[in-house]
Motif scaffolding. Structure first.
Motif, PDB file in Angstrom:
ATOM      1  N   ASP A  52      11.168   3.620   0.558  1.00 28.75           N
ATOM      2  CA  ASP A  52      11.798   4.354  -0.618  1.00 28.75           C
ATOM      3  C   ASP A  52      11.585   5.979   0.088  1.00 28.75           C
ATOM      4  N   THR A  53      10.440   6.257   0.403  1.00 27.99           N
ATOM      5  CA  THR A  53      10.332   7.865   0.770  1.00 27.99           C
ATOM      6  C   THR A  53      11.424   8.242   1.805  1.00 27.99           C
ATOM      7  N   LEU A  54      11.599   7.486   2.882  1.00 21.86           N
ATOM      8  CA  LEU A  54      12.596   7.503   3.835  1.00 21.86           C
ATOM      9  C   LEU A  54      14.093   7.737   3.135  1.00 21.86           C
ATOM     10  N   HIS A  55      14.367   6.781   2.285  1.00 20.63           N
ATOM     11  CA  HIS A  55      15.704   6.785   1.544  1.00 20.63           C
ATOM     12  C   HIS A  55      15.789   7.864   0.922  1.00 20.63           C
ATOM     13  N   ALA A  56      14.767   8.612   0.115  1.00 23.05           N
ATOM     14  CA  ALA A  56      14.740   9.643  -0.332  1.00 23.05           C
ATOM     15  C   ALA A  56      14.909  10.982   0.335  1.00 23.05           C
ATOM     16  N   HIS A  57      14.351  11.003   1.603  1.00 20.67           N
ATOM     17  CA  HIS A  57      14.422  12.190   2.450  1.00 20.67           C
ATOM     18  C   HIS A  57      15.850  12.102   3.068  1.00 20.67           C
ATOM     19  N   ILE A  58      16.516  11.050   3.338  1.00 23.92           N
ATOM     20  CA  ILE A  58      17.782  10.946   4.138  1.00 23.92           C
ATOM     21  C   ILE A  58      18.921  11.323   2.989  1.00 23.92           C
ATOM     22  N   ILE A  59      18.840  11.002   1.648  1.00 24.97           N
ATOM     23  CA  ILE A  59      19.949  11.311   0.737  1.00 24.97           C
ATOM     24  C   ILE A  59      19.730  13.001   0.419  1.00 24.97           C
ATOM     25  N   ASN A 162      21.668  -3.022   3.607  1.00 27.03           N
ATOM     26  CA  ASN A 162      20.918  -2.915   2.411  1.00 27.03           C
ATOM     27  C   ASN A 162      21.928  -2.232   1.227  1.00 27.03           C
ATOM     28  N   PRO A 163      22.468  -3.008   0.592  1.00 24.89           N
ATOM     29  CA  PRO A 163      23.619  -2.748  -0.377  1.00 24.89           C
ATOM     30  C   PRO A 163      22.939  -1.848  -1.625  1.00 24.89           C
ATOM     31  N   THR A 164      21.707  -1.809  -1.770  1.00 26.29           N
ATOM     32  CA  THR A 164      21.102  -0.705  -2.756  1.00 26.29           C
ATOM     33  C   THR A 164      19.979  -0.249  -2.274  1.00 26.29           C
ATOM     34  N   PRO A 165      20.044   0.745  -1.200  1.00 29.45           N
ATOM     35  CA  PRO A 165      18.820   1.466  -0.630  1.00 29.45           C
ATOM     36  C   PRO A 165      18.305   2.533  -1.643  1.00 29.45           C
ATOM     37  N   LYS A 166      17.387   2.213  -2.585  1.00 24.48           N
ATOM     38  CA  LYS A 166      16.999   3.042  -3.756  1.00 24.48           C
ATOM     39  C   LYS A 166      15.782   3.902  -3.031  1.00 24.48           C
ATOM     40  N   SER A 167      15.768   5.085  -3.916  1.00 30.56           N
ATOM     41  CA  SER A 167      14.547   5.883  -3.733  1.00 30.56           C
ATOM     42  C   SER A 167      13.637   5.693  -4.579  1.00 30.56           C
ATOM     43  N   GLU A 168      12.421   6.161  -4.630  1.00 32.74           N
ATOM     44  CA  GLU A 168      11.378   6.111  -5.473  1.00 32.74           C
ATOM     45  C   GLU A 168      11.733   6.452  -6.820  1.00 32.74           C
ATOM     46  N   GLY A 169      11.818   5.347  -7.860  1.00 32.21           N
ATOM     47  CA  GLY A 169      12.447   5.788  -9.182  1.00 32.21           C
ATOM     48  C   GLY A 169      11.645   6.294 -10.161  1.00 32.21           C
ATOM     49  N   GLU A 171      10.998   4.379 -13.006  1.00 32.59           N
ATOM     50  CA  GLU A 171      10.414   3.355 -13.706  1.00 32.59           C
ATOM     51  C   GLU A 171       9.014   3.174 -13.222  1.00 32.59           C
ATOM     52  N   LYS A 172       8.176   2.650 -14.023  1.00 31.63           N
ATOM     53  CA  LYS A 172       6.737   2.190 -13.801  1.00 31.63           C
ATOM     54  C   LYS A 172       6.616   0.900 -13.739  1.00 31.63           C
ATOM     55  N   ASP A 173       5.482   0.353 -12.954  1.00 28.35           N
ATOM     56  CA  ASP A 173       5.346  -1.215 -13.126  1.00 28.35           C
ATOM     57  C   ASP A 173       4.070  -1.194 -14.200  1.00 28.35           C
ATOM     58  N   GLU A 174       3.570  -2.577 -14.057  1.00 29.74           N
ATOM     59  CA  GLU A 174       2.533  -2.799 -15.299  1.00 29.74           C
ATOM     60  C   GLU A 174       1.197  -2.012 -14.968  1.00 29.74           C
ATOM     61  N   LYS A 175       1.112  -1.668 -13.723  1.00 30.51           N
ATOM     62  CA  LYS A 175       0.026  -0.805 -13.326  1.00 30.51           C
ATOM     63  C   LYS A 175       0.090   0.931 -13.598  1.00 30.51           C
ATOM     64  N   GLY A 176       1.319   0.997 -14.259  1.00 29.51           N
ATOM     65  CA  GLY A 176       1.480   2.677 -14.376  1.00 29.51           C
ATOM     66  C   GLY A 176       2.022   3.298 -13.173  1.00 29.51           C
ATOM     67  N   GLU A 177       2.183   2.614 -12.015  1.00 30.53           N
ATOM     68  CA  GLU A 177       2.784   3.183 -10.733  1.00 30.53           C
ATOM     69  C   GLU A 177       4.257   2.987 -10.766  1.00 30.53           C
ATOM     70  N   ALA A 178       4.718   4.069  -9.782  1.00 31.26           N
ATOM     71  CA  ALA A 178       6.187   4.023  -9.789  1.00 31.26           C
ATOM     72  C   ALA A 178       6.597   2.844  -9.226  1.00 31.26           C
ATOM     73  N   LYS A 179       7.963   2.106  -9.681  1.00 35.85           N
ATOM     74  CA  LYS A 179       8.213   0.755  -9.403  1.00 35.85           C
ATOM     75  C   LYS A 179       8.979   1.045  -8.033  1.00 35.85           C
ATOM     76  N   LEU A 180       8.686   0.111  -7.009  1.00 35.70           N
ATOM     77  CA  LEU A 180       9.628   0.150  -5.650  1.00 35.70           C
ATOM     78  C   LEU A 180      10.510  -0.631  -5.602  1.00 35.70           C
ATOM     79  N   ASP A 181      11.356  -0.442  -4.771  1.00 34.66           N
ATOM     80  CA  ASP A 181      12.582  -1.189  -4.503  1.00 34.66           C
ATOM     81  C   ASP A 181      12.129  -2.332  -3.728  1.00 34.66           C
ATOM     82  N   THR A 182      12.648  -3.708  -4.227  1.00 35.66           N
ATOM     83  CA  THR A 182      12.086  -4.821  -3.652  1.00 35.66           C
ATOM     84  C   THR A 182      12.774  -5.201  -2.346  1.00 35.66           C
ATOM     85  N   SER A 183      13.907  -4.604  -1.983  1.00 33.50           N
ATOM     86  CA  SER A 183      14.705  -4.858  -0.936  1.00 33.50           C
ATOM     87  C   SER A 183      14.875  -6.441  -0.629  1.00 33.50           C
TER      88      SER A 183
END
Length: 270
Positions: A52-59, A162-169, A171-183
């Motif tokens: 996700d971080t690499l996706h963010a750096h590229i865009i 990869n039709p949806t190369p998302k960056s770190e969004g 949205e939060k998961d149940e632990k309160g951490e940023a939800k990652l792209d499942t790929s």
């Protein structure tokens, strides 16, 4: 009658022995725990913070380049920085559907993985930004391979999409951490040809129908877990190369901007 009873008793004994003898050994605690972890991994997807971080750096690199291009830095630099005007290098091409993409060369060379057979291979990445450059729209990785010797040339083309190369969004998961792209929606395609005149094109969109198509994490028919991990590691490795390339392009255009500023502000008359 006695013989019949003996026969029935013998069958019962043999059946009982068979039940206990053929019962497979129960899985060890470690094996059960491993399978449980695999099932949980598949259920949650193959999220990876570095991907996700690499996706963010590229865009982010592409977005900054777009701003400098809108200012005309690339055109002005091509005209004034060299001794003679240079042609402006276009960063993007158009596919058959009219969408813009950046073409990036991946490793090429010889492969000895199936020794004594020797293969020639090359790779290409096609990076699609969204029209507003807010996110990446799609990433296509292609790998062509052909045996370098022999009477029959087996030409192969492998594609990872990869039709949806998302960056770190946000949205939060149940632990309160940023939800990652499942790929999980990464698509895999395999093409094969035995004819010598077949040439797989270096294009992100091709008309040929794939011989095999599959998803990275299909709920109904998942790939073997070790293959899923291998695919994600390979994808991450290619993303690092793409990120280095976009960072290099951005650095070059930023240097051109600094040189232009220096050229304009240079009033030294000595």
């Amino acid at each position: 009658m006695i013989l019949r009873l003996v026969s029935i008793s013998s069958l019962f004994i043999l059946s009982a022995v068979g039940i206990f003898a053929e019962k497979p050994a129960s899985a060890t605690l470690k094996e059960r725990e491993t399978q449980k972890q695999i099932e949980l991994q598949r259920k949650s997807g193959f999220g990876d913070n570095e991907i996700d971080t690499l996706h963010a750096h590229i865009i982010d690199d592409l977005r900054k380049m777009k701003k400098l291009q809108d200012l005309g830095i690339d055109k002005t630099a091509a005209q004034f920085l060299a001794q003679t005007p240079n042609e402006v290098k276009e960063f993007y091409k158009k596919d058959s559907q009219g969408k813009s993409y950046m073409e990036i060369k991946l490793p090429q060379g010889q492969s000895y993985i199936d020794w004594p057979k020797v293969y020639l291979y090359d790779g290409m990445a096609y990076v699609y930004p969204k029209e507003d450059f807010s996110e990446l729209d799609r990433i296509v990785l292609t790998f062509r391979r052909v045996n370098a010797d022999g009477t029959i040339h087996v030409k192969e083309l492998r594609r990872l999409i990869n039709p949806t190369p998302k960056s770190e969004g946000t949205e939060k998961d149940e632990k309160g951490e940023a939800k990652l792209d499942t790929s999980s929606d990464i698509q895999l395609e395999y093409y094969r040809s035995l004819t010598s005149d077949t040439i797989w094109p270096n294009l992100p969109v091709i008309d040929a129908k794939a011989d095999i198509t599959m998803l990275l994490n299909d709920e109904k028919d998942p790939l073997p877990y070790d293959k899923q991990k291998h695919i994600m590691m390979s994808y991450k490795k290619m993303l690092r190369k793409i990120s280095k390339h976009t960072a290099f392009l951005l650095r070059n255009i930023e240097l051109d901007q600094k040189q232009m500023i220096t050229k304009i502000l240079d009033y030294n008359t000595n």
